[in-house]
Design a protein around this motif. Structure first.
Motif, mmCIF file in Angstrom:
data_model
loop_
_atom_site.group_PDB
_atom_site.id
_atom_site.type_symbol
_atom_site.label_atom_id
_atom_site.label_comp_id
_atom_site.label_asym_id
_atom_site.label_seq_id
_atom_site.Cartn_x
_atom_site.Cartn_y
_atom_site.Cartn_z
ATOM 1 N N PRO A 9 0.795 -1.234 0.000
ATOM 2 C CA PRO A 9 0.000 0.000 0.000
ATOM 3 C C PRO A 9 0.829 1.287 0.000
ATOM 4 O O PRO A 9 0.411 2.271 -0.629
ATOM 5 N N VAL A 10 1.941 1.301 0.685
ATOM 6 C CA VAL A 10 2.709 2.549 0.777
ATOM 7 C C VAL A 10 3.391 2.856 -0.562
ATOM 8 O O VAL A 10 3.294 3.972 -1.087
ATOM 9 N N GLY A 13 0.817 3.909 -3.012
ATOM 10 C CA GLY A 13 0.412 5.303 -2.811
ATOM 11 C C GLY A 13 1.398 6.266 -3.447
ATOM 12 O O GLY A 13 1.003 7.237 -4.115
ATOM 13 N N ASP A 25 -2.341 10.212 0.102
ATOM 14 C CA ASP A 25 -3.021 10.304 1.404
ATOM 15 C C ASP A 25 -1.939 10.213 2.474
ATOM 16 O O ASP A 25 -1.688 9.160 3.054
ATOM 17 N N ALA A 27 -1.489 11.254 5.527
ATOM 18 C CA ALA A 27 -1.773 10.870 6.921
ATOM 19 C C ALA A 27 -1.934 9.351 7.037
ATOM 20 O O ALA A 27 -1.335 8.715 7.910
ATOM 21 N N ALA A 28 -2.709 8.774 6.132
ATOM 22 C CA ALA A 28 -2.962 7.335 6.209
ATOM 23 C C ALA A 28 -1.688 6.535 5.940
ATOM 24 O O ALA A 28 -1.389 5.550 6.627
ATOM 25 N N LEU A 29 -0.910 6.990 4.960
ATOM 26 C CA LEU A 29 0.301 6.245 4.616
ATOM 27 C C LEU A 29 1.357 6.369 5.702
ATOM 28 O O LEU A 29 2.051 5.403 6.035
ATOM 29 N N THR A 30 1.466 7.567 6.275
ATOM 30 C CA THR A 30 2.425 7.750 7.366
ATOM 31 C C THR A 30 2.065 6.851 8.548
ATOM 32 O O THR A 30 2.933 6.233 9.163
ATOM 33 N N ALA A 31 0.776 6.760 8.829
ATOM 34 C CA ALA A 31 0.337 5.884 9.924
ATOM 35 C C ALA A 31 0.723 4.430 9.629
ATOM 36 O O ALA A 31 1.154 3.691 10.513
ATOM 37 N N ARG A 32 0.599 4.034 8.382
ATOM 38 C CA ARG A 32 0.985 2.662 8.001
ATOM 39 C C ARG A 32 2.477 2.427 8.201
ATOM 40 O O ARG A 32 2.905 1.369 8.646
ATOM 41 N N ASP A 78 4.087 16.970 0.802
ATOM 42 C CA ASP A 78 3.439 15.744 1.288
ATOM 43 C C ASP A 78 4.350 14.532 1.130
ATOM 44 O O ASP A 78 4.482 13.702 2.017
ATOM 45 N N LEU A 82 6.022 12.062 4.046
ATOM 46 C CA LEU A 82 5.991 10.599 4.050
ATOM 47 C C LEU A 82 7.424 10.043 4.051
ATOM 48 O O LEU A 82 7.748 9.097 4.759
#
Ligand SMILES: [Fe+2]
Ligand SMILES: [Fe+2]
Length: 346
Positions: A9-10, A13, A25, A27-32, A78, A82
């Motif tokens: 996914p990362v 992205g 995205d 925020a979502a990728l950083t969280a992953r 962004d 990341l």
């Protein structure tokens, strides 16, 4: 070069954002990235994502070069956010991996150059050079060159970013080493060109990044570690240590590579590439340790510890890659991903 195939996914992205298919995205990728489990050095998805981020600072990608609208991908805030999350994971792991090496080095000699040589001597990982010299088949030898092509086709470029970040004597000496790497005034003698000539002779694709989809996470991680050290001013001490470790561990292994190529009667051009390093790096290791490393620490003593860190990163990453390749070969398998790409996400 073209953007590689995503591995999760990362990286998906990042690749989609660079193609302009989808916004990042962040925020979502950083969280992953922050939540990813397991050894980050073997994480296919994270290493590929970081590798793509770094390559924006080197040769770039056809898809992004062709884009006219949107922010400049190289400095997209962004993407940089990341990237910072990916780098934090990588640096944390590298610090952990080398902690004992750095401590041992600092407890040793006070002489900076002697310390670099001692670190290299203390490294006792598996020897890829010896295997290639005596045992490898032509196919296995070629595979190792495929792993190496990710660095050798842009040889010396990462460390060139460090030049403006070091002062005085260290800068002059570093420019001297880089001058040689870039062919000492002769474009056809650039080390990356010599390596490419060898690849062509072996029937390989010499375009930079042609094999990125084939190499495993650990090969990307080795290159990402170099990117991390060389692209951050704060890590300049480590980058210089890394350069010195490359030079100090080159001459003898390159001699083994030459002998292996001759044993297998492979590519005279590739022999020429490694032969060039037998002599050149015997000189470079002296310049790198005494005139670059020692001179830098004399001016900026606060960098002494990071210098040992950079040396250790180079040695440990080499060891990890050699371990991976030899384990696969001993099991009768390929060390490239074709052998295990059932997880391909693309
Ligand atoms: Fe070189
Ligand atoms: Fe060199």
């Amino acid at each position: 070069m073209r953007l590689p195939r995503p591995r999760g996914p990362v990286s998906r992205g990042v690749v989609d954002a660079l193609r302009g298919d989808q916004d990042l995205d962040v925020a979502a990728l950083t969280a992953r990235v922050e939540a990813a489990r397991g050894d980050v050095l073997h994480d296919e998805d994270l290493q590929l994502a970081l590798w793509v981020c770094y390559e924006l600072h080197f040769d770039g990608f056809e898809e992004t070069d062709a884009r006219v609208a949107g922010p400049d991908p190289e400095w997209d805030p962004d993407l940089l956010r990341l990237r910072a999350a990916l780098e934090a994971r990588l640096e944390e792991r590298l610090r952990e991996l080398t902690r004992d090496d750095v401590e041992a080095a600092l407890a040793g000699s006070d002489d900076v150059a002697a310390r670099v040589f001692a670190q290299a001597e203390a490294a006792d990982g598996p020897s890829l050079g010896r295997f290639l010299q005596r045992e490898a088949t032509a196919e296995q030898f070629t595979e190792v060159l495929v792993h190496r092509s990710l660095y050798q086709l842009k040889e010396a470029d990462p460390h060139t970013f460090v030049l403006p970040r070091v002062p005085g004597r260290a800068k002059v000496a570093m420019a001297e080493v880089q001058f040689d790497e870039y062919g000492a005034g002769r474009p056809e003698r650039q080390h990356s060109t010599l390596f490419g000539d060898g690849m062509t002779e072996l029937g390989l694709d010499r375009r930079f990044g042609a094999y990125v989809d084939d190499v495993p996470a650990v090969t990307l991680a080795l290159n990402n570690a170099m990117g991390l050290l060389c692209l951050h001013r704060r890590l300049r001490g480590a980058a210089v240590g890394h350069l010195a470790a490359l030079e100090v561990t080159s001459s003898l292994p390159c001699r083994r590579y030459v002998q292996g190529l001759r044993r297998l009667d492979l590519s005279p051009a590739m022999v020429d590439y490694f032969d060039e390093h037998v002599e050149a790096d015997a000189v470079h290791e002296q310049v790198a340790t005494r005139d670059i490393c020692a001179a830098l620490v004399a001016e900026q003593p606060e960098l002494a510890e990071d210098l040992c860190f950079g040396v250790a990163v180079c040695l440990r990453m080499d060891e990890l890659l050699a371990g991976h390749v030899l384990d696969r070969f001993r099991a009768g398998r390929s060390s490239l991903r074709a052998d295990d790409v059932s997880e391909a996400v693309a």
